[in-house]
Design an enzyme around this catalytic site. Structure first.
Site, short mmCIF file in Angstrom:
data_model
loop_
_atom_site.label_atom_id
_atom_site.label_comp_id
_atom_site.label_asym_id
_atom_site.label_seq_id
_atom_site.Cartn_x
_atom_site.Cartn_y
_atom_site.Cartn_z
N LYS A 1 64.23 38.08 22.05
CA LYS A 1 63.97 39.20 22.96
C LYS A 1 62.74 38.95 23.82
CE LYS A 1 63.16 44.19 22.92
NZ LYS A 1 62.94 45.38 22.08
N GLN A 2 61.69 38.39 23.21
CA GLN A 2 60.41 38.30 23.90
C GLN A 2 59.57 37.18 23.30
OE1 GLN A 2 60.00 42.19 21.86
NE2 GLN A 2 57.83 41.89 22.34
N GLU B 1 62.26 41.19 18.28
CA GLU B 1 62.92 42.22 17.45
C GLU B 1 64.40 41.96 17.23
OE1 GLU B 1 62.00 45.94 19.40
OE2 GLU B 1 60.10 46.10 18.32
N TRP C 1 51.54 48.00 18.96
CA TRP C 1 50.66 46.83 19.02
C TRP C 1 50.34 46.46 20.46
CZ3 TRP C 1 52.63 41.27 19.34
CH2 TRP C 1 53.87 41.21 19.99
N ASP C 2 51.11 47.02 21.39
CA ASP C 2 50.89 46.77 22.81
C ASP C 2 49.41 46.92 23.17
OD1 ASP C 2 53.55 47.53 22.22
OD2 ASP C 2 53.96 48.09 24.28
C1 BGC Z 1 59.16 45.63 22.13
C2 BGC Z 1 57.95 45.81 21.27
C3 BGC Z 1 57.02 46.80 21.93
C4 BGC Z 1 57.74 48.10 22.22
C5 BGC Z 1 56.88 49.06 22.99
C6 BGC Z 1 59.81 46.97 22.37
O1 BGC Z 1 60.89 46.83 23.24
O2 BGC Z 1 60.07 44.75 21.53
O3 BGC Z 1 57.28 44.58 21.09
O4 BGC Z 1 55.93 47.04 21.11
O5 BGC Z 1 58.89 47.84 22.99
O6 BGC Z 1 56.47 48.52 24.20
#
Ligand code: BGC
Length: 798
Positions: free
Chosen positions: A617-618, A505, A363-364
């Site tokens: 996490k984010q 996540e 999804w990035d």
């Molecule tokens: C992140 C995801 C991301 C992926 C690739 C993961 O560490 O939590 O949101 O899509 O890395 O960048």
């Protein structure tokens, strides 16, 4: 200086980080910033976009082509190498000119066997042509301070980095009438891969020893010397060496003290996926044609292409050199991986910096990189989204696999759209055992992210062709997926989205993640609008989609209207990230970190330290506030920013930019600035997580690079386009006197200047339509060639 990225001196510990930092590429391939004499151990890689392979039962990942730029130099029988040499080199500089995407290194070695401090100076330059996608070109110069004999081994080396390789079977090298060729086939699909190299001494006009040109004229630029000349005391001769995974030419050179000897390499990479027939033949032809054009001409056309890229995208920051350099570098990273040439490619999470994350598209792309392209190069945005159209069948297969309707896009998408994400993506550091992760099964927001990207393209360009060529179908299929996934809560008379993983996540399988529910709602409305568009423009296609579906638009409308999206609490203004998030242990991040037993332990999953806590996490709720900024007031944004920020680990490179964006949005650029700098410098410093469990996750970070652009333009300059009007809400950091950038919206070009109390919009004279701009209550319309200015007090037109 902001166009030159440089490191002085050699530090072995920086080899991997510099491999990312000094990358070159052109969307077809990425060439890591390793040095010419390096190989597999130093992670040398020429990563090809869109060609994947599976070796045995290991993870599928992209192919690294053999390294056609390989060059080693021996002086008096001894290898000159930063790795091999005893002690420090006398001098070593590695640099990247990001304006023209040219990599250079200069190394001064102690001359082996010299009694008087003799030196050998090696300078090399290379670029990955922006004009000729298959071409890597290089220049190598050597100068010795004493007469000596050199052996230069240069050619194509198949011993390159692989994570889950080897991917190329049947490697075969050949000397093809003076050019070199190395061919192989991928293991899984038997796709041919070929690298060819043509070689030539530098031609007239370049630094070259006096007698040299006469010899060159006699033997031809790239040819072998005629046999009779071998008898003469001439200064050079070449020989081809073919091994199991290489083909090299060995050039023996009798050097005269103080003379510079220069040659060029023209390397071409082709695969069976490319047009042009036999990959080997195509590569040979391509490299020879390049050699015939000559290095300087190739460099010139390449540099001109780069000038055009910057004209369309450069962001100039007045008053902050550090931010300027970091932001430009971020844009450079995006340019070298942009698939401008193919609508079957998107951008992997680690760009073309290697095989990390299986070279997969996440999804990035839609949520973090797409805005840059939408505002500057919409044709690339279109390619990125067409990739999702082409992989729709994979998404349909995934939905069906889980028992749902419609399209459930891959969490980790490769060329077919089938999910490359495994059920056990991380190994536990303590036991070495695979851990069950639910990225693949439960990050259902991915389908909404895709539909959102498609709709953004339509809004930004006004170009409905994407919708008609499959975009509307994608949106419809994604909406159908959610319809089959959702739960209707009869007690509350509302739809809910249960058992999901949101952006954070570390908390898997939660209910009613606010971000996910808001995105699903958006996806439903997009699908309805896209279908209405299709009905109007291509009714037969609309009918065909409906006739194959048990779900009708009215049902999507009803779900849209009754879908639960967690709202800010009346008193605190906080949005709960998901149901019962507040019941989790609330502790400072530092305390959680102090509980860690291993620096690489995974904080999520069944036993993760963060799983039972509120540490995320984010950006999750804060991302929601960024995307749906208009729907929330400033107090709500601020309250949530303040609540979630200390609880965010920023364990993903996708996090900082979002905190920067929302801080700028609420008018506190000083809060935003450190997050912006963290995002913008990530690939310069190499300061990011390198391991999760025993999984290497290093490489470049295109989402963060895209995030840097977003933070500068959408955040600090405060620009937002809703498809009708461009709105500004500038919020510049203290040091910034202004920021200036080009914009391409609705196919019209503008130049924007934002200063703390003034915004100026210049519409390009070639525009055919005007666009409306607004700052606060002031509204201006910029017709072709017009300039509109807003100041804090008034709007003026000229
Ligand atoms: C992140 C995801 C991301 C992926 C690739 C993961 O560490 O939590 O949101 O899509 O890395 O960048």
């Amino acid at each position: 200086m902001s166009w030159i990225v440089q490191e002085n001196g050699f530090d072995r510990r920086r080899i991997t980080a510099n491999g990312n930092k000094f990358m070159i590429g052109n969307g077809y391939m990425g060439y890591r910033g390793t040095l010419e004499e390096f190989g597999r151990a130093e992670l040398t890689a020429v990563t090809l976009a869109g060609l994947y392979d599976r070796a045995g039962d290991q993870w599928r990942e992209p192919i690294n082509a053999p390294n056609g730029m390989f060059t080693q130099i021996y002086c008096r029988g001894e290898l000159l190498s930063l790795l091999a040499s005893e002690g420090e080199p006398l001098e070593h500089i590695q640099e990247l000119d990001i304006r023209h995407a040219v990599h250079r290194r200069r190394t001064v070695y102690r001359m082996p066997g010299s009694a008087d401090g003799g030196q050998v100076t090696v300078s090399m330059e290379r670029f990955c042509s922006a004009k000729r996608l298959h071409l890597l070109a290089g220049r190598v110069s050597v100068q010795c301070s004493e007469d000596c004999e050199l052996l230069i081994r240069t050619g194509i080396d198949g011993d390159v980095w692989d994570i889950n390789g080897p991917h190329l079977a049947g490697l075969a090298g050949a000397d093809a009438e003076g050019s070199l060729l190395l061919t192989g086939r991928t293991q899984e699909l038997q796709v041919p891969v070929a690298v060819a190299e043509a070689w030539a001494w530098a031609s007239a006009g370049e630094t070259i020893a006096g007698g040299w040109r006469a010899i060159e004229a006699a033997v031809g630029a790239a040819g072998e010397m005629p046999a009779e000349m071998n008898e003469l005391p001439l200064p050079w001769k070449t020989e081809t060496k073919v091994g199991a995974d290489f083909v090299f030419r060995e050039i023996r050179l009798r050097c005269k003290a103080g003379e510079t000897y220069t040659f060029h390499k023209f390397t071409a990479v082709f695969t069976g996926l490319d047009e042009g027939g036999d990959a080997g033949e195509a590569a040979l032809k391509y490299s020879r044609e390049a050699a015939a054009l000559g290095y300087e001409a190739l460099l010139k056309e390449h540099a001109e292409s780069w000038e055009r890229k910057w004209e369309r995208s450069d962001v100039v920051i007045h008053g902050d050199g550090e931010a300027q350099a970091a932001l430009r570098y971020s844009l450079y990273q995006l340019h070298i991986i942009s698939p401008g040439h193919s609508e079957k490619l998107s951008i992997p999470a680690r760009g073309l910096s290697g095989q990390v994350y299986k070279g997969a598209v996440f999804w990035d792309t839609e949520m973090f990189m797409l805005p840059f392209y939408l505002h500057t190069q919409p044709e690339i945005a279109r390619n990125l989204l067409m990739y999702r159209v082409h992989t729709l069948d994979g998404a349909r297969r995934k939905a069906a696999e889980y028992g749902y309707e419609g399209a459930f896009y891959a969490w980790e998408s490769q060329e077919t759209g089938d999910d490359a994400c495994t059920l056990f993506n991380v190994n536990d550091v303590f036991t070495g055992r695979p851990m069950r992760t639910y990225f693949r099964d439960k990050q259902v927001h991915i389908s909404a992210d895709v539909a959102y990207g498609i709709w953004q393209y339509y809004l930004f360009t006004g170009d409905g062709s994407l919708l008609l060529e499959g975009g509307a179908e994608v949106a419809w299929e994604c909406a159908r997926f959610y319809y089959s996934y959702a739960y209707f809560n009869p007690g509350k008379q509302r739809y809910e989205i249960l058992d999901v993983t949101g952006p954070d996540e570390y908390h898997e399988r939660v209910h009613n993640n606010a971000f996910t529910n808001a995105m699903v709602k958006k996806c439903l409305s997009i699908a309805l609008e896209a279908m209405a568009y299709l009905q109007e423009k291509q009714p037969w296609q609309y009918e065909a989609l409906l006739s194959g579906s048990t779900v009708k638009p009215e049902q999507l409308r009803e779900m849209h209207d009754r879908l639960y999206v967690p709202q800010p609490a009346a008193d605190s203004r906080l949005i709960e990230q998901f149901d019962r998030y507040y019941m989790l242990e609330d502790l400072p991040l530092a305390e959680l970190q102090s509980r860690m037993l291993n620096p690489h332990e995974y904080l999520g999953g069944g036993n993760g330290l963060a799983t039972t806590t509120q540490i995320l996490k984010q950006a999750d709720v804060v991302l929601l506030l960024h995307l749906f900024s208009e729907g929330y007031d400033r107090d709500t944004k601020r309250a949530n920013w303040e609540y979630y920020e200390p609880r965010t680990e920023h364990g993903s490179s996708l996090s900082s930019c979002i905190y920067a964006l929302v801080a700028a949005d609420i008018g506190i650029p000083d809060w935003a600035y450190p997050y912006f700098m963290r995002t913008a410098t990530i690939d310069l410093t190499g300061d990011s997580k390198q391991y999760v469990g025993d999984l290497y996750i290093g490489g470049t970070h295109p989402a963060a690079n895209g995030g840097a652009w977003m933070a500068a333009v959408l955040g600090f300059a405060g620009l937002r386009f809703d498809g009708g009007t461009v709105r500004f809400r500038p919020s510049l950091p203290g040091e910034w006197q202004g920021v200036e950038f080009p914009l391409c919206l609705r196919n019209q070009s503008f130049r924007i200047q934002v200063a703390p109390s003034k915004v100026t919009v210049q519409a390009h004279a070639d525009n055919v339509r005007g666009l409306q701009f607004q700052w606060g209550e002031q509204i201006g319309f910029a017709g072709p060639g017009e300039t509109v200015s807003f100041t804090c007090e008034s709007t003026s037109l000229s």
